[in-house]
Design a protein around this motif. Structure first.
Motif, PDB file in Angstrom:
ATOM      1  N   VAL A 120       0.571  -1.160   0.095  1.00 35.70           N
ATOM      2  CA  VAL A 120      -0.212   0.195  -0.097  1.00 35.70           C
ATOM      3  C   VAL A 120       0.806   1.085  -0.028  1.00 35.70           C
ATOM      4  O   VAL A 120       0.711   2.134  -0.848  1.00 35.70           O
ATOM      5  CB  VAL A 120      -1.078   0.003   1.072  1.00 35.70           C
ATOM      6  N   VAL A 121       1.868   1.228   0.783  1.00 34.07           N
ATOM      7  CA  VAL A 121       2.639   2.486   1.064  1.00 34.07           C
ATOM      8  C   VAL A 121       3.483   2.721  -0.026  1.00 34.07           C
ATOM      9  O   VAL A 121       3.514   3.694  -0.729  1.00 34.07           O
ATOM     10  CB  VAL A 121       3.579   2.432   2.198  1.00 34.07           C
ATOM     11  N   LEU A 122       3.946   1.497  -0.787  1.00 30.14           N
ATOM     12  CA  LEU A 122       4.965   1.730  -1.838  1.00 30.14           C
ATOM     13  C   LEU A 122       4.163   2.308  -3.149  1.00 30.14           C
ATOM     14  O   LEU A 122       4.464   3.332  -3.768  1.00 30.14           O
ATOM     15  CB  LEU A 122       5.380   0.308  -2.340  1.00 30.14           C
ATOM     16  N   ILE A 123       2.779   1.846  -3.193  1.00 32.28           N
ATOM     17  CA  ILE A 123       1.957   2.494  -4.574  1.00 32.28           C
ATOM     18  C   ILE A 123       1.649   4.022  -4.210  1.00 32.28           C
ATOM     19  O   ILE A 123       1.956   4.894  -5.132  1.00 32.28           O
ATOM     20  CB  ILE A 123       0.755   1.607  -4.656  1.00 32.28           C
ATOM     21  N   VAL A 124       1.126   4.043  -2.777  1.00 34.09           N
ATOM     22  CA  VAL A 124       0.634   5.603  -2.646  1.00 34.09           C
ATOM     23  C   VAL A 124       1.979   6.449  -2.592  1.00 34.09           C
ATOM     24  O   VAL A 124       1.858   7.591  -3.194  1.00 34.09           O
ATOM     25  CB  VAL A 124       0.259   5.657  -1.467  1.00 34.09           C
ATOM     26  N   ALA A 125       3.148   5.918  -2.025  1.00 36.13           N
ATOM     27  CA  ALA A 125       4.273   6.882  -2.153  1.00 36.13           C
ATOM     28  C   ALA A 125       4.723   7.133  -3.731  1.00 36.13           C
ATOM     29  O   ALA A 125       5.333   8.435  -4.036  1.00 36.13           O
ATOM     30  CB  ALA A 125       5.464   6.399  -1.319  1.00 36.13           C
ATOM     31  N   GLU A 126       4.805   6.281  -4.441  1.00 37.28           N
ATOM     32  CA  GLU A 126       5.173   6.444  -5.856  1.00 37.28           C
ATOM     33  C   GLU A 126       4.257   7.468  -6.560  1.00 37.28           C
ATOM     34  O   GLU A 126       4.373   7.893  -7.546  1.00 37.28           O
ATOM     35  CB  GLU A 126       5.319   5.114  -6.644  1.00 37.28           C
ATOM     36  N   MET A 127       2.810   7.107  -6.293  1.00 33.89           N
ATOM     37  CA  MET A 127       1.839   7.998  -6.944  1.00 33.89           C
ATOM     38  C   MET A 127       2.027   9.509  -6.400  1.00 33.89           C
ATOM     39  O   MET A 127       1.594  10.421  -7.225  1.00 33.89           O
ATOM     40  CB  MET A 127       0.441   7.722  -6.407  1.00 33.89           C
ATOM     41  N   MET A 128       2.436   9.699  -5.265  1.00 29.98           N
ATOM     42  CA  MET A 128       2.494  11.022  -4.629  1.00 29.98           C
ATOM     43  C   MET A 128       3.701  11.678  -4.875  1.00 29.98           C
ATOM     44  O   MET A 128       3.708  13.057  -4.798  1.00 29.98           O
ATOM     45  CB  MET A 128       2.072  11.008  -3.005  1.00 29.98           C
ATOM     46  N   GLY A 129       4.950  11.099  -4.750  1.00 33.08           N
ATOM     47  CA  GLY A 129       6.042  11.773  -4.954  1.00 33.08           C
ATOM     48  C   GLY A 129       7.221  11.216  -5.609  1.00 33.08           C
ATOM     49  O   GLY A 129       7.947  11.935  -6.407  1.00 33.08           O
ATOM     50  N   VAL A 130       7.460   9.864  -5.580  1.00 31.62           N
ATOM     51  CA  VAL A 130       8.556   9.311  -6.127  1.00 31.62           C
ATOM     52  C   VAL A 130       8.577   9.168  -7.600  1.00 31.62           C
ATOM     53  O   VAL A 130       7.121   9.040  -8.203  1.00 31.62           O
ATOM     54  CB  VAL A 130       8.787   7.772  -5.793  1.00 31.62           C
ATOM     55  N   LYS A 131       9.348   9.572  -8.648  1.00 36.32           N
ATOM     56  CA  LYS A 131       9.535   9.671 -10.017  1.00 36.32           C
ATOM     57  C   LYS A 131       9.379   8.681 -10.512  1.00 36.32           C
ATOM     58  O   LYS A 131       9.995   8.555 -11.673  1.00 36.32           O
ATOM     59  CB  LYS A 131      10.400  10.990 -10.136  1.00 36.32           C
ATOM     60  N   SER A 132       9.370   7.585 -10.007  1.00 38.69           N
ATOM     61  CA  SER A 132       9.495   6.204 -10.838  1.00 38.69           C
ATOM     62  C   SER A 132       8.871   5.149 -10.021  1.00 38.69           C
ATOM     63  O   SER A 132       8.198   5.363  -9.034  1.00 38.69           O
ATOM     64  CB  SER A 132      11.150   5.777 -10.948  1.00 38.69           C
ATOM     65  N   GLY A 133       8.536   4.046 -10.789  1.00 32.81           N
ATOM     66  CA  GLY A 133       7.744   2.800 -10.043  1.00 32.81           C
ATOM     67  C   GLY A 133       6.717   2.528 -10.706  1.00 32.81           C
ATOM     68  O   GLY A 133       5.713   3.307 -11.382  1.00 32.81           O
ATOM     69  N   LEU A 134       5.898   1.532 -10.466  1.00 34.91           N
ATOM     70  CA  LEU A 134       4.541   1.128 -10.848  1.00 34.91           C
ATOM     71  C   LEU A 134       3.389   1.907 -10.360  1.00 34.91           C
ATOM     72  O   LEU A 134       2.525   2.451 -11.279  1.00 34.91           O
ATOM     73  CB  LEU A 134       4.067  -0.461 -10.489  1.00 34.91           C
ATOM     74  N   GLY A 135       3.619   2.673  -9.378  1.00 29.29           N
ATOM     75  CA  GLY A 135       2.741   3.409  -8.750  1.00 29.29           C
ATOM     76  C   GLY A 135       2.610   4.794  -9.854  1.00 29.29           C
ATOM     77  O   GLY A 135       1.854   5.527 -10.020  1.00 29.29           O
ATOM     78  N   TRP A 136       3.886   5.411  -9.840  1.00 26.73           N
ATOM     79  CA  TRP A 136       4.118   6.387 -10.615  1.00 26.73           C
ATOM     80  C   TRP A 136       3.593   6.167 -12.147  1.00 26.73           C
ATOM     81  O   TRP A 136       3.018   7.138 -12.883  1.00 26.73           O
ATOM     82  CB  TRP A 136       5.635   6.779 -10.598  1.00 26.73           C
ATOM     83  N   TYR A 137       3.889   5.019 -12.744  1.00 27.47           N
ATOM     84  CA  TYR A 137       3.403   4.658 -13.756  1.00 27.47           C
ATOM     85  C   TYR A 137       1.932   4.585 -13.994  1.00 27.47           C
ATOM     86  O   TYR A 137       1.459   5.150 -15.199  1.00 27.47           O
ATOM     87  CB  TYR A 137       3.936   3.054 -14.307  1.00 27.47           C
ATOM     88  N   LEU A 138       1.273   4.425 -13.035  1.00 28.70           N
ATOM     89  CA  LEU A 138      -0.226   4.252 -12.986  1.00 28.70           C
ATOM     90  C   LEU A 138      -0.700   6.022 -13.066  1.00 28.70           C
ATOM     91  O   LEU A 138      -1.604   6.188 -13.669  1.00 28.70           O
ATOM     92  CB  LEU A 138      -0.747   3.599 -11.771  1.00 28.70           C
ATOM     93  N   ASP A 139       0.007   6.648 -12.196  1.00 30.84           N
ATOM     94  CA  ASP A 139      -0.443   8.042 -12.341  1.00 30.84           C
ATOM     95  C   ASP A 139      -0.091   8.671 -13.475  1.00 30.84           C
ATOM     96  O   ASP A 139      -1.018   9.450 -14.341  1.00 30.84           O
ATOM     97  CB  ASP A 139       0.228   8.570 -11.165  1.00 30.84           C
ATOM     98  N   TRP A 140       1.004   8.367 -14.248  1.00 28.78           N
ATOM     99  CA  TRP A 140       1.486   8.755 -15.613  1.00 28.78           C
ATOM    100  C   TRP A 140       0.397   8.479 -16.311  1.00 28.78           C
ATOM    101  O   TRP A 140      -0.165   9.075 -17.524  1.00 28.78           O
ATOM    102  CB  TRP A 140       2.924   8.371 -15.953  1.00 28.78           C
ATOM    103  N   ALA A 141      -0.201   7.195 -16.549  1.00 26.65           N
ATOM    104  CA  ALA A 141      -0.788   6.601 -17.632  1.00 26.65           C
ATOM    105  C   ALA A 141      -2.462   7.365 -17.388  1.00 26.65           C
ATOM    106  O   ALA A 141      -3.115   7.643 -18.195  1.00 26.65           O
ATOM    107  CB  ALA A 141      -1.188   5.010 -17.441  1.00 26.65           C
ATOM    108  N   LYS A 142      -2.751   7.582 -16.094  1.00 26.49           N
ATOM    109  CA  LYS A 142      -3.930   8.259 -15.612  1.00 26.49           C
ATOM    110  C   LYS A 142      -3.862   9.882 -16.351  1.00 26.49           C
ATOM    111  O   LYS A 142      -4.995  10.190 -16.921  1.00 26.49           O
ATOM    112  CB  LYS A 142      -4.127   8.575 -14.382  1.00 26.49           C
ATOM    113  N   GLY A 143      -2.762  10.407 -16.348  1.00 23.56           N
ATOM    114  CA  GLY A 143      -2.565  11.717 -16.937  1.00 23.56           C
ATOM    115  C   GLY A 143      -3.080  11.705 -18.473  1.00 23.56           C
ATOM    116  O   GLY A 143      -3.484  12.609 -18.965  1.00 23.56           O
ATOM    117  N   TYR A 144      -2.689  10.648 -19.207  1.00 27.46           N
ATOM    118  CA  TYR A 144      -3.215  10.633 -20.585  1.00 27.46           C
ATOM    119  C   TYR A 144      -4.412   9.850 -20.774  1.00 27.46           C
ATOM    120  O   TYR A 144      -4.962   9.611 -21.835  1.00 27.46           O
ATOM    121  CB  TYR A 144      -2.107   9.510 -21.163  1.00 27.46           C
ATOM    122  N   ALA A 145      -5.299   9.652 -19.653  1.00 26.70           N
ATOM    123  CA  ALA A 145      -6.569   8.739 -19.611  1.00 26.70           C
ATOM    124  C   ALA A 145      -6.107   7.555 -20.384  1.00 26.70           C
ATOM    125  O   ALA A 145      -7.027   7.117 -21.207  1.00 26.70           O
ATOM    126  CB  ALA A 145      -7.522   9.510 -20.158  1.00 26.70           C
TER     127      ALA A 145
END
Lengths: 268, 361
Positions: free
Chosen positions: B296-321
């Motif tokens: 849980v923490v990994l994904i949330v942390a990557e979505m909120m601040g870390v500039k890499s990782g699967l959580g970041w990837y999800l957030d990035w893909a969301k940006g392009y819908a």
């Protein structure tokens, strides 16, 4: 072949293999939940000669096991003195090993590793590996060295606990109702094994039991405790040679006497 | 017997000695292996389900949806389904034989075990493909046919692999420190009254706080968002490990200590050879819970601040819908996290081999 060769060697009984245990005016108690001190032992004195087999008999909850814990050095007495060969007993020592009612084998260790526990704890396992094998052989568990405790029957587990004690060459074996939880047939069989182990190794034995027949069949001297707080009511010398016979009329008479001492004479 | 067999070998080495061969055991003693053929009809259900998937995918045209004329990789997906149907057919025939040998039977038994799931999966994929690509009942971009996820992987596999690698690296660091610290703290408060006096209240107060609540502050206090995430993942792992190690150590049968003490055990021995092994089953429960929290923490942390990782990837893909990409990332995540838990259970089964009747993962 190997087993036969070992069995052929006569086993000496060196005198230094046994300890004299003395207790002088020992008192002990516990803090009861109400804040009072619950007296368990009230002025107990006894003297176990080197190599002697002594049994403690008494009503349940009278404090026999407490005395064993004091002799083992697991607890310190409130007052009075306990000595081993004249030296005060202040803490546990591998020369006085307890075998409890439950085998209390460590479930995460194999039978071999359980038996090796004492040598490992004392840091002498490397030199003593053959002693572990020997101890397992003595109790007839050499085929189960790699089994885990949950794979053993009750009798086998208690044998493993005996081997765990014997591997340390104890000078005193303290037995806290070691056969109490076994079925009656296994119990009779193990009584015979206990005797032969005692005769071959020559250590002193202090046995707590609530089985009168067992006490008379095994021990040279039976000490009878009163209900709590425990005092010694009487001592009975079982002056019968080994091997004893369960049907021995003299043992039956002694049994009657013990029952009288325990206040159960009417049931005879 | 073994000695006799070894003695035979020199005779084979010297042909002249073999001129007078030793009497051989009559070959009649070994019975020929029994081969029984009984057709495994139920296996055809899996073949049919996957053949249906291939047929539906290949034979019916995609319904044009918005900017998508035809979904990519439809042909490959359909052919793949047919190839699998052929494989299931071969397996069905193989499973019809008995007495093929141990290894072959391991495979055919696995196939027999899997057939019900294979049927459900084949029909499920068919339904999914039909409702998305073929009829457009479930509309893009929120829904996408299974074949399109292949496209997502084909386009972004490098980025996705890099993200997965970064996630695993971050997770490994956090779990390592968290498990190590949690274990040490658990043993300490389980064993020492003084450690318990000082650490227990802190644990009691801060333990139940979700580490994700500390995210904004941690990002501020730590030099990098990476370090902050390691700390928070360690916190999420460490708390349950500490609590369960503590309870394991405190709950050890007191008779074990009596036994060890009469056998001459030192305090070191009592802690590391009695308390710790006795507490290990609980420690593994703690690790299991800690692992869940760390994901849980990994994904949330990557979505909120870390500039890499699967959580970041999800957030990035969301940006392009780009929902197809998100499904792709979710599948990768599922596989990674499930594998990690499986790994934990495999390690536990090895370490706790002495336990009987443990739960199989």
């Amino acid at each position: 072949m190997v087993a036969a060769a070992i069995a052929l060697q006569p086993e000496e009984i060196p005198a230094q293999n046994a300890s004299r245990i003395q207790a002088a005016h020992v008192r002990h108690g516990f803090d009861a939940p109400g804040g009072e001190r619950l007296e368990v032992l009230e002025d107990v004195s006894l003297d176990i000669a080197p190599g002697e087999f002594v049994a403690l008999l008494g009503p349940s909850g009278c404090g026999k096991s407490t005395l064993l814990r004091l002799v083992a050095g697991l607890e310190a007495a409130d007052s009075g003195a306990l000595t081993q060969d004249g030296a005060l007993i202040t803490r546990p020592d591998p020369s006085r090993i307890v075998v409890f009612q439950d085998p209390t084998l460590f479930p995460w260790r194999t039978v071999w590793d359980n038996v090796a526990l004492g040598l490992e704890a004392q840091g002498i396992l490397k030199q003593g590996k053959s002693r572990v094998d020997e101890a397992l052989k003595k109790v007839g568990l050499d085929g189960f060295a790699r089994s885990y405790p949950h794979q053993l029957s009750g009798g086998m587990a208690q044998r493993a606990a005996l081997a765990r004690a014997l591997v340390n060459n104890p000078k005193l074996l303290i037995l806290d109702e070691p056969l109490g939880k076994l079925d009656s047939l296994t119990r009779l069989e193990m009584q015979g094994e206990l005797l032969s182990l005692w005769q071959r190794n020559g250590f002193s034995v202090l046995l707590v039991t609530h089985d009168i027949e067992e006490a008379l069949f095994l021990a040279q001297r039976v000490i009878i405790f009163s209900p709590r707080p425990a005092r010694i009511v009487s001592e009975i010398f079982v002056d019968r040679p080994y091997p004893r016979h369960r049907g021995d009329a003299a043992l039956a008479n002694l049994r009657h006497e013990v029952l009288n001492q325990l206040g159960l004479g009417k049931s005879w | 017997m073994t000695a006799a067999a070894t003695l035979l070998r020199p005779a084979e080495a010297f042909p002249q000695a073999a001129a007078a061969p030793p009497a051989r055991v009559a070959p009649a003693a070994t019975a020929p292996p029994v081969k029984i053929f009984r057709f495994y009809w139920f296996g055809l259900a899996a073949v049919a389900a996957w053949a249906l998937l291939g047929a539906v995918t290949l034979l019916f045209p995609d319904k044009p949806a918005g900017f998508v004329e035809e979904w990519p990789y439809t042909r490959e997906f359909g052919l793949g389904a047919l190839a699998l149907a052929a494989l299931w057919l071969a397996a069905t025939v193989a499973a019809s034989f008995r007495g093929l040998g141990k290894r072959a039977e391991f495979v055919t038994d696995l196939y027999r075990y899997s057939v019900p799931w294979l049927v459900v999966l084949g029909l499920g994929f068919t339904l999914w493909e039909t409702l998305t690509a073929k009829t457009g009942e479930l509309e893009p971009p929120f829904f996408a046919p299974p074949s399109s996820i292949i496209d997502a992987y084909a386009q972004h596999y490098a980025l996705l692999a890099d993200s997965a690698f970064n996630s695993l690296k971050l997770l490994a660091k956090g779990i390592f420190w968290g498990a190590a610290a949690g274990f040490a703290i658990g043993v300490a408060i389980g064993w020492s009254k003084r450690a318990n006096y000082w650490i227990h209240p802190i644990l009691r107060l801060l333990g139940p706080l979700p580490p994700t609540a500390l995210l904004p502050i941690a990002f501020f206090f730590f030099p990098t968002s990476h370090a902050a995430s390691v700390f928070l993942i360690a916190l999420a792992t460490g708390f349950p490990v500490a609590i369960l190690t503590w309870s394991g150590v405190a709950g050890v049968n007191k008779a074990y200590y009596d036994v060890a003490r009469t056998l001459g055990a030192s305090e070191w021995f009592l802690i590391f050879r009695v308390a710790v092994p006795a507490a290990l089953p609980q420690v593994f429960v703690g690790l299991f819970m800690g692992l869940g929290g760390s994901f849980v923490v990994l994904i949330v942390a990557e979505m909120m601040g870390v500039k890499s990782g699967l959580g970041w990837y999800l957030d990035w893909a969301k940006g392009y819908a780009d929902y197809v990409n998100m499904y792709g990332a979710l599948i990768v995540m599922t596989i990674i996290f499930s594998s990690l838990i499986s790994l934990l259970f495999a390690v536990r089964d090895r370490v706790l081999v002495w336990q009987k009747g443990t739960v199989k993962w």
